[in-house]
Design a protein around this motif. Structure first.
Motif, PDB file in Angstrom:
ATOM      1  N   TYR A  12      12.785 -45.411 -45.135  1.00 45.40           N
ATOM      2  CA  TYR A  12      11.760 -46.445 -45.197  1.00 45.40           C
ATOM      3  C   TYR A  12      10.449 -45.688 -45.369  1.00 45.40           C
ATOM      4  O   TYR A  12      10.447 -44.446 -45.330  1.00 45.40           O
ATOM      5  CB  TYR A  12      11.767 -47.287 -43.926  1.00 45.40           C
ATOM      6  CG  TYR A  12      13.078 -48.032 -43.726  1.00 45.40           C
ATOM      7  CD1 TYR A  12      13.445 -49.065 -44.577  1.00 45.40           C
ATOM      8  CD2 TYR A  12      13.953 -47.682 -42.702  1.00 45.40           C
ATOM      9  CE1 TYR A  12      14.648 -49.744 -44.408  1.00 45.40           C
ATOM     10  CE2 TYR A  12      15.155 -48.354 -42.519  1.00 45.40           C
ATOM     11  CZ  TYR A  12      15.489 -49.381 -43.369  1.00 45.40           C
ATOM     12  OH  TYR A  12      16.676 -50.050 -43.209  1.00 45.40           O
ATOM     13  N   PRO A  36      23.283 -45.925 -30.450  1.00 44.68           N
ATOM     14  CA  PRO A  36      22.222 -46.649 -29.731  1.00 44.68           C
ATOM     15  C   PRO A  36      21.323 -47.452 -30.668  1.00 44.68           C
ATOM     16  O   PRO A  36      21.406 -47.319 -31.894  1.00 44.68           O
ATOM     17  CB  PRO A  36      21.437 -45.525 -29.059  1.00 44.68           C
ATOM     18  CG  PRO A  36      21.663 -44.334 -29.923  1.00 44.68           C
ATOM     19  CD  PRO A  36      23.038 -44.487 -30.512  1.00 44.68           C
ATOM     20  N   ASN A  37      20.442 -48.238 -30.108  1.00 43.23           N
ATOM     21  CA  ASN A  37      19.425 -48.962 -30.881  1.00 43.23           C
ATOM     22  C   ASN A  37      18.655 -47.983 -31.750  1.00 43.23           C
ATOM     23  O   ASN A  37      18.279 -46.908 -31.286  1.00 43.23           O
ATOM     24  CB  ASN A  37      18.399 -49.608 -29.936  1.00 43.23           C
ATOM     25  CG  ASN A  37      18.918 -50.915 -29.389  1.00 43.23           C
ATOM     26  OD1 ASN A  37      19.723 -51.584 -30.025  1.00 43.23           O
ATOM     27  ND2 ASN A  37      18.474 -51.256 -28.204  1.00 43.23           N
ATOM     28  N   ALA A  39      19.656 -46.306 -34.273  1.00 45.40           N
ATOM     29  CA  ALA A  39      20.424 -45.176 -34.824  1.00 45.40           C
ATOM     30  C   ALA A  39      20.563 -45.269 -36.336  1.00 45.40           C
ATOM     31  O   ALA A  39      20.784 -44.259 -37.010  1.00 45.40           O
ATOM     32  CB  ALA A  39      21.805 -45.128 -34.186  1.00 45.40           C
ATOM     33  N   GLY A  40      20.453 -46.489 -36.866  1.00 37.39           N
ATOM     34  CA  GLY A  40      20.589 -46.665 -38.314  1.00 37.39           C
ATOM     35  C   GLY A  40      21.774 -47.523 -38.712  1.00 37.39           C
ATOM     36  O   GLY A  40      22.131 -47.599 -39.887  1.00 37.39           O
ATOM     37  N   LYS A  41      22.365 -48.209 -37.741  1.00 33.20           N
ATOM     38  CA  LYS A  41      23.580 -48.997 -38.014  1.00 33.20           C
ATOM     39  C   LYS A  41      23.300 -50.133 -38.997  1.00 33.20           C
ATOM     40  O   LYS A  41      24.040 -50.329 -39.963  1.00 33.20           O
ATOM     41  CB  LYS A  41      24.176 -49.540 -36.697  1.00 33.20           C
ATOM     42  CG  LYS A  41      24.516 -48.434 -35.688  1.00 33.20           C
ATOM     43  CD  LYS A  41      25.188 -48.960 -34.439  1.00 33.20           C
ATOM     44  CE  LYS A  41      24.357 -49.937 -33.614  1.00 33.20           C
ATOM     45  NZ  LYS A  41      23.107 -49.356 -33.084  1.00 33.20           N
ATOM     46  N   SER A  42      22.230 -50.881 -38.749  1.00 32.93           N
ATOM     47  CA  SER A  42      21.917 -52.002 -39.648  1.00 32.93           C
ATOM     48  C   SER A  42      21.557 -51.495 -41.041  1.00 32.93           C
ATOM     49  O   SER A  42      21.887 -52.140 -42.046  1.00 32.93           O
ATOM     50  CB  SER A  42      20.749 -52.836 -39.110  1.00 32.93           C
ATOM     51  OG  SER A  42      21.069 -53.307 -37.833  1.00 32.93           O
ATOM     52  N   THR A  43      20.891 -50.368 -41.084  1.00 34.08           N
ATOM     53  CA  THR A  43      20.546 -49.774 -42.378  1.00 34.08           C
ATOM     54  C   THR A  43      21.820 -49.445 -43.152  1.00 34.08           C
ATOM     55  O   THR A  43      21.915 -49.695 -44.359  1.00 34.08           O
ATOM     56  CB  THR A  43      19.687 -48.506 -42.167  1.00 34.08           C
ATOM     57  OG1 THR A  43      18.512 -48.871 -41.449  1.00 34.08           O
ATOM     58  CG2 THR A  43      19.293 -47.874 -43.478  1.00 34.08           C
ATOM     59  N   GLU A  70      24.711 -59.782 -38.089  1.00 31.03           N
ATOM     60  CA  GLU A  70      24.157 -59.867 -36.745  1.00 31.03           C
ATOM     61  C   GLU A  70      23.363 -61.167 -36.634  1.00 31.03           C
ATOM     62  O   GLU A  70      22.621 -61.533 -37.541  1.00 31.03           O
ATOM     63  CB  GLU A  70      23.228 -58.668 -36.498  1.00 31.03           C
ATOM     64  CG  GLU A  70      22.646 -58.657 -35.108  1.00 31.03           C
ATOM     65  CD  GLU A  70      21.818 -57.423 -34.813  1.00 31.03           C
ATOM     66  OE1 GLU A  70      21.748 -56.505 -35.655  1.00 31.03           O
ATOM     67  OE2 GLU A  70      21.236 -57.380 -33.717  1.00 31.03           O
ATOM     68  N   GLU A 142      27.522 -56.324 -34.884  1.00 33.83           N
ATOM     69  CA  GLU A 142      27.238 -56.785 -33.515  1.00 33.83           C
ATOM     70  C   GLU A 142      27.919 -58.123 -33.190  1.00 33.83           C
ATOM     71  O   GLU A 142      27.258 -59.097 -32.835  1.00 33.83           O
ATOM     72  CB  GLU A 142      25.717 -56.899 -33.294  1.00 33.83           C
ATOM     73  CG  GLU A 142      24.953 -55.621 -33.537  1.00 33.83           C
ATOM     74  CD  GLU A 142      25.258 -54.496 -32.550  1.00 33.83           C
ATOM     75  OE1 GLU A 142      26.104 -54.695 -31.639  1.00 33.83           O
ATOM     76  OE2 GLU A 142      24.684 -53.422 -32.705  1.00 33.83           O
ATOM     77  N   GLN A 175      27.428 -52.361 -30.367  1.00 32.08           N
ATOM     78  CA  GLN A 175      26.761 -51.715 -29.231  1.00 32.08           C
ATOM     79  C   GLN A 175      27.759 -51.555 -28.088  1.00 32.08           C
ATOM     80  O   GLN A 175      27.609 -50.680 -27.248  1.00 32.08           O
ATOM     81  CB  GLN A 175      25.613 -52.599 -28.723  1.00 32.08           C
ATOM     82  CG  GLN A 175      24.540 -52.853 -29.726  1.00 32.08           C
ATOM     83  CD  GLN A 175      23.243 -52.190 -29.327  1.00 32.08           C
ATOM     84  OE1 GLN A 175      23.139 -51.659 -28.238  1.00 32.08           O
ATOM     85  NE2 GLN A 175      22.274 -52.218 -30.215  1.00 32.08           N
TER      86      GLN A 175
HETATM   87  P1  ATP Z   1      19.543 -51.866 -33.803  1.00 32.98           P
HETATM   88  O1  ATP Z   1      20.851 -51.819 -33.117  1.00 32.98           O
HETATM   89  O2  ATP Z   1      18.373 -51.880 -32.877  1.00 32.98           O
HETATM   90  O3  ATP Z   1      19.468 -52.889 -34.906  1.00 32.98           O
HETATM   91  P2  ATP Z   1      20.171 -49.861 -35.729  1.00 32.98           P
HETATM   92  O4  ATP Z   1      21.086 -48.767 -35.286  1.00 32.98           O
HETATM   93  O5  ATP Z   1      20.760 -50.951 -36.516  1.00 32.98           O
HETATM   94  O6  ATP Z   1      19.391 -50.431 -34.497  1.00 32.98           O
HETATM   95  P3  ATP Z   1      18.283 -49.643 -37.881  1.00 32.98           P
HETATM   96  O7  ATP Z   1      17.789 -51.020 -37.715  1.00 32.98           O
HETATM   97  O8  ATP Z   1      19.113 -49.320 -39.052  1.00 32.98           O
HETATM   98  O9  ATP Z   1      19.027 -49.141 -36.562  1.00 32.98           O
HETATM   99  O10 ATP Z   1      16.995 -48.691 -37.870  1.00 32.98           O
HETATM  100  C1  ATP Z   1      17.059 -47.285 -38.102  1.00 32.98           C
HETATM  101  C2  ATP Z   1      15.632 -46.709 -38.090  1.00 32.98           C
HETATM  102  O11 ATP Z   1      14.892 -47.180 -39.212  1.00 32.98           O
HETATM  103  C3  ATP Z   1      14.828 -47.106 -36.871  1.00 32.98           C
HETATM  104  O12 ATP Z   1      14.028 -46.025 -36.503  1.00 32.98           O
HETATM  105  C4  ATP Z   1      13.991 -48.268 -37.352  1.00 32.98           C
HETATM  106  O13 ATP Z   1      12.789 -48.343 -36.630  1.00 32.98           O
HETATM  107  C5  ATP Z   1      13.741 -47.904 -38.799  1.00 32.98           C
HETATM  108  N1  ATP Z   1      13.612 -49.092 -39.655  1.00 32.98           N
HETATM  109  C6  ATP Z   1      14.522 -50.089 -39.796  1.00 32.98           C
HETATM  110  N2  ATP Z   1      14.103 -51.003 -40.707  1.00 32.98           N
HETATM  111  C7  ATP Z   1      12.898 -50.583 -41.139  1.00 32.98           C
HETATM  112  C8  ATP Z   1      11.946 -51.077 -42.093  1.00 32.98           C
HETATM  113  N3  ATP Z   1      12.158 -52.200 -42.792  1.00 32.98           N
HETATM  114  N4  ATP Z   1      10.805 -50.376 -42.265  1.00 32.98           N
HETATM  115  C9  ATP Z   1      10.578 -49.222 -41.597  1.00 32.98           C
HETATM  116  N5  ATP Z   1      11.427 -48.696 -40.692  1.00 32.98           N
HETATM  117  C10 ATP Z   1      12.578 -49.348 -40.469  1.00 32.98           C
END
Ligand code: ATP
Length: 218
Positions: A12, A36-37, A39-43, A70, A142, A175
């Motif tokens: 990003y 963990p929160n 970590a990048g899972k949603s990405t 989710e 999730e 999670q």
């Molecule tokens: P969660 O369980 O909290 O959803 P996650 O493991 O799915 O967490 P992501 O949402 O993929 O994690 O986020 C990975 C990293 O990228 C985090 O540091 C988050 O702050 C950052 N991030 C996610 N989306 C964006 C965005 N649109 N712009 C900038 N940074 C982002």
């Protein structure tokens, strides 16, 4: 292999969300992704579904992928049956009857607006909607969040059944590491955008680091 990513990097504006991640799901396999929160899972889910473009690396998906997102994202004012139909918007046949066979708990809810259901019932509808596309891979983000253990067990049993009966492949992003490692034969641990551990779930669950960080054991 039904789906996989190789050396995937996603950035990003300021942050690197995934940094050289490789993982795959084989035909008929159930694979967990825990971490963990943040970590990048949603990405990873978004990249796999083609919703965002990676900076580098490759993404391969063979066959049809359906996502259980989710937060479920149902249409609250539409009936359960109409929500199910939306899962097959790309198909000509939108017959929902097989879904009521697979998830009989939905039968009595079919005419109810989705917004009037409990969280567990909504998750069941989200699962049914994804199954309407008759996918070969289900990506579930999730699933257990905010749901009672009994409901989670029920959802897990349905997934296991689809996996054994239909050979449905599953990537389960959770999670709830205990659930994920119980349900899936293999797992990946994602931390700060990198895969820090991977292997058979039983092996991961018995590793002191994973147990301490994710299973609440010393
Ligand atoms: P969660 O369980 O909290 O959803 P996650 O493991 O799915 O967490 P992501 O949402 O993929 O994690 O986020 C990975 C990293 O990228 C985090 O540091 C988050 O702050 C950052 N991030 C996610 N989306 C964006 C965005 N649109 N712009 C900038 N940074 C982002």
């Amino acid at each position: 292999m039904i789906a996989g990513v190789s050396d995937l990097t996603v950035r990003y504006a300021a942050a690197t969300a995934l940094d050289g991640v490789s993982l795959h799901v084989a035909d008929g396999e159930m694979v967990a992704l825990i971490g963990p929160n943040g970590a990048g899972k949603s990405t990873l889910v978004n990249a796999l579904c083609g919703l965002l473009r990676p900076a580098s690396g490759t993404i391969a998906v063979r066959g049809d992928l359906a996502l259980v997102p989710e937060g479920r994202h149902l249409f609250p004012s539409l009936s359960v049956d109409d929500n199910l139909r939306l899962g097959a918007w790309r198909r000509r046949r939108r017959d929902t009857s097989h879904i009521y066979g697979l998830l009989p708990g939905l039968v009595k809810l079919r005419d109810r607006p989705a917004g009037r259901l409990s969280g567990g019932e909504q998750q069941m509808v989200a699962l049914g909607r994804a199954l309407m596309a008759r996918p070969s891979l289900l990506v579930i983000d999730e699933m257990s969040l905010g749901l009672a253990p009994k409901i989670v067990d029920d959802l897990a049993a349905h997934l296991r059944e689809r996996n054994t009966v239909d050979g449905l492949a599953v990537l389960l992003i959770e999670q709830n590491a205990r659930l994920a490692l119980e349900l899936c034969a293999r797992a990946y641990v994602l931390e700060a955008g990198r895969v820090v551990a991977e292997g058979p779930s039983a092996q991961l669950a018995s590793s002191p680091e994973v147990a301490a960080a994710y299973l609440g054991l010393e």
